[in-house]
Design a protein around this motif. Structure first.
Motif, short mmCIF file in Angstrom:
data_model
loop_
_atom_site.label_atom_id
_atom_site.label_comp_id
_atom_site.label_asym_id
_atom_site.label_seq_id
_atom_site.Cartn_x
_atom_site.Cartn_y
_atom_site.Cartn_z
N ARG A 75 -10.86 -44.59 -49.39
CA ARG A 75 -10.29 -44.86 -50.71
C ARG A 75 -9.37 -46.07 -50.64
N ALA A 76 -9.44 -46.91 -51.65
CA ALA A 76 -8.56 -48.09 -51.72
C ALA A 76 -7.11 -47.64 -51.83
N MET A 77 -6.24 -48.22 -51.03
CA MET A 77 -4.83 -47.87 -51.04
C MET A 77 -3.99 -49.14 -50.93
N ASP A 78 -2.82 -49.10 -51.52
CA ASP A 78 -1.87 -50.21 -51.40
C ASP A 78 -0.69 -49.72 -50.56
N VAL A 79 -0.63 -50.20 -49.33
CA VAL A 79 0.40 -49.78 -48.39
C VAL A 79 1.27 -50.98 -48.06
N PRO A 80 2.61 -50.85 -48.19
CA PRO A 80 3.49 -51.96 -47.84
C PRO A 80 3.24 -52.44 -46.42
N SER A 81 3.37 -53.75 -46.20
CA SER A 81 3.03 -54.35 -44.91
C SER A 81 3.79 -53.73 -43.74
N ASP A 82 5.09 -53.52 -43.92
CA ASP A 82 5.87 -52.99 -42.81
C ASP A 82 5.44 -51.56 -42.47
N GLU A 83 5.07 -50.81 -43.50
CA GLU A 83 4.60 -49.44 -43.28
C GLU A 83 3.24 -49.44 -42.59
N LEU A 84 2.34 -50.33 -43.04
CA LEU A 84 1.01 -50.38 -42.46
C LEU A 84 1.05 -50.81 -41.00
N SER A 85 1.85 -51.81 -40.68
CA SER A 85 1.94 -52.26 -39.28
C SER A 85 2.46 -51.14 -38.38
N ALA A 86 3.44 -50.39 -38.88
CA ALA A 86 3.98 -49.28 -38.09
C ALA A 86 2.93 -48.19 -37.90
N GLU A 87 2.15 -47.92 -38.94
CA GLU A 87 1.14 -46.87 -38.85
C GLU A 87 -0.02 -47.27 -37.93
N VAL A 88 -0.36 -48.56 -37.92
CA VAL A 88 -1.39 -49.04 -36.99
C VAL A 88 -0.91 -48.87 -35.55
N ALA A 89 0.34 -49.27 -35.28
CA ALA A 89 0.90 -49.12 -33.93
C ALA A 89 0.98 -47.65 -33.54
N TYR A 90 1.35 -46.80 -34.48
CA TYR A 90 1.45 -45.36 -34.24
C TYR A 90 0.11 -44.78 -33.80
N GLN A 91 -0.95 -45.17 -34.48
CA GLN A 91 -2.28 -44.65 -34.16
C GLN A 91 -2.75 -45.14 -32.79
N ILE A 92 -2.51 -46.41 -32.49
CA ILE A 92 -2.88 -46.93 -31.18
C ILE A 92 -2.11 -46.19 -30.08
N GLY A 93 -0.83 -45.98 -30.33
CA GLY A 93 0.00 -45.29 -29.35
C GLY A 93 -0.47 -43.87 -29.09
N ALA A 94 -0.83 -43.17 -30.14
CA ALA A 94 -1.31 -41.79 -29.99
C ALA A 94 -2.56 -41.73 -29.13
N LEU A 95 -3.51 -42.62 -29.41
CA LEU A 95 -4.76 -42.60 -28.66
C LEU A 95 -4.52 -43.05 -27.21
N THR A 96 -3.59 -43.97 -27.01
CA THR A 96 -3.30 -44.46 -25.66
C THR A 96 -2.88 -43.33 -24.73
N VAL A 97 -2.10 -42.39 -25.23
CA VAL A 97 -1.67 -41.25 -24.42
C VAL A 97 -2.87 -40.50 -23.85
N PHE A 98 -3.84 -40.22 -24.70
CA PHE A 98 -4.99 -39.42 -24.27
C PHE A 98 -5.96 -40.24 -23.42
N ALA A 99 -6.09 -41.53 -23.73
CA ALA A 99 -6.96 -42.38 -22.91
C ALA A 99 -6.42 -42.48 -21.49
N ARG A 100 -5.11 -42.69 -21.36
CA ARG A 100 -4.52 -42.81 -20.02
C ARG A 100 -4.56 -41.49 -19.26
#
Length: 252
Positions: A75-100
């Motif tokens: 679904r199309a969403m409008d997310v503020p840039s600072d919020e989106l960048s933090a959420e992208v980093a959050y998702q990468i970080g979560a997956l990194t734990v399990f990958a490592r």
């Protein structure tokens, strides 16, 4: 010999609900786009897919999304840039734990669904995704559509870029994906999907929705794990590529 990476969206479940046949698809693809909890996926699912991918030598990628479990990130969403960048980093970080923990690491980042399509043209949202990747602390390759603002900005920020094409999606004459709501946007016939995959890998040309041939140069080829008969389709695509002299291997 021509070579191409074959990726699929995996881990697209939540709790007891599972959409993708991760174990079978991991026996075919060379890269796994793992849902990181925002459009699908949960901790147990991420752990399981990372372990299975590591066992098979399949590269693990973070498939980041808008926070949209109910809409599967489409679904199309409008997310503020600072919020989106933090959420992208959050998702990468979560997956990194399990990958490592599985003895591997996150090897790349790919947006999902509405975010993937948005960052083709939206400068602000594309910049936020790039900032999120940098915030996560690793110069990870970014997968995206050739000519997209995302890849332009990622390359400008020093991140490796990987162009991607879709074997099972229709293209517009401008080289973008036909929106899913339109008739014919998703290809399901095995022969048509295999033919498109081979054409993309060998000649870098695909017929657009209106019938005009367009150039699509890609290093990675995507198959959707939620397509009906996805496993059989993936096997047919890989067999078709290899029988046409294309080497299927990870891009990193």
């Amino acid at each position: 010999m021509t070579s191409i990476d074959l990726n699929a969206d995996l881990g697209e479940g939540f709790g007891r609900w599972r959409l993708t046949d991760d174990e079978q698809l991991l026996s075919v693809v060379t890269s796994a786009n793992v849902a990181c909890g925002f459009h699908a996926g949960d901790a147990a699912t991420m752990r399981r897919v990372c372990e299975q991918a590591a066992e098979r030598g399949v590269r693990i990628g973070a498939q980041v999304s808008y926070r949209d479990l109910a809409g599967f990130g489409r679904r199309a969403m409008d997310v503020p840039s600072d919020e989106l960048s933090a959420e992208v980093a959050y998702q990468i970080g979560a997956l990194t734990v399990f990958a490592r923990a599985a003895g591997a690491d996150v090897a790349y980042v790919k947006p999902h669904g509405a975010l993937y399509n948005r960052v083709v043209r939206d400068e602000e949202q594309a910049a936020a995704v790039v900032e999120g990747v940098l915030l996560a602390g690793a110069a990870l390759p970014v997968l995206g559509l050739p000519g997209s603002r995302l890849l332009d900005l990622a390359g400008g920020a020093g991140l490796p870029i990987v162009t991607e094409a879709f074997a099972d999606r229709a293209y517009t004459a401008e080289g973008t994906l036909v929106p899913r709501g339109r008739e014919g946007a998703v290809l399901t016939g095995p022969e048509a999907v295999v033919e498109r995959a081979v054409g993309l890998a060998v000649s870098g040309v695909v017929a657009s929705h209106c019938g005009r041939d367009i150039a699509v140069r890609a290093r990675s080829l995507c198959l959707h794990g939620d397509t009906p008969g996805a496993v059989d389709l993936a096997r047919r695509v890989r067999a078709g590529l290899e029988s046409s002299g294309v080497r299927v291997e990870a891009f990193v």
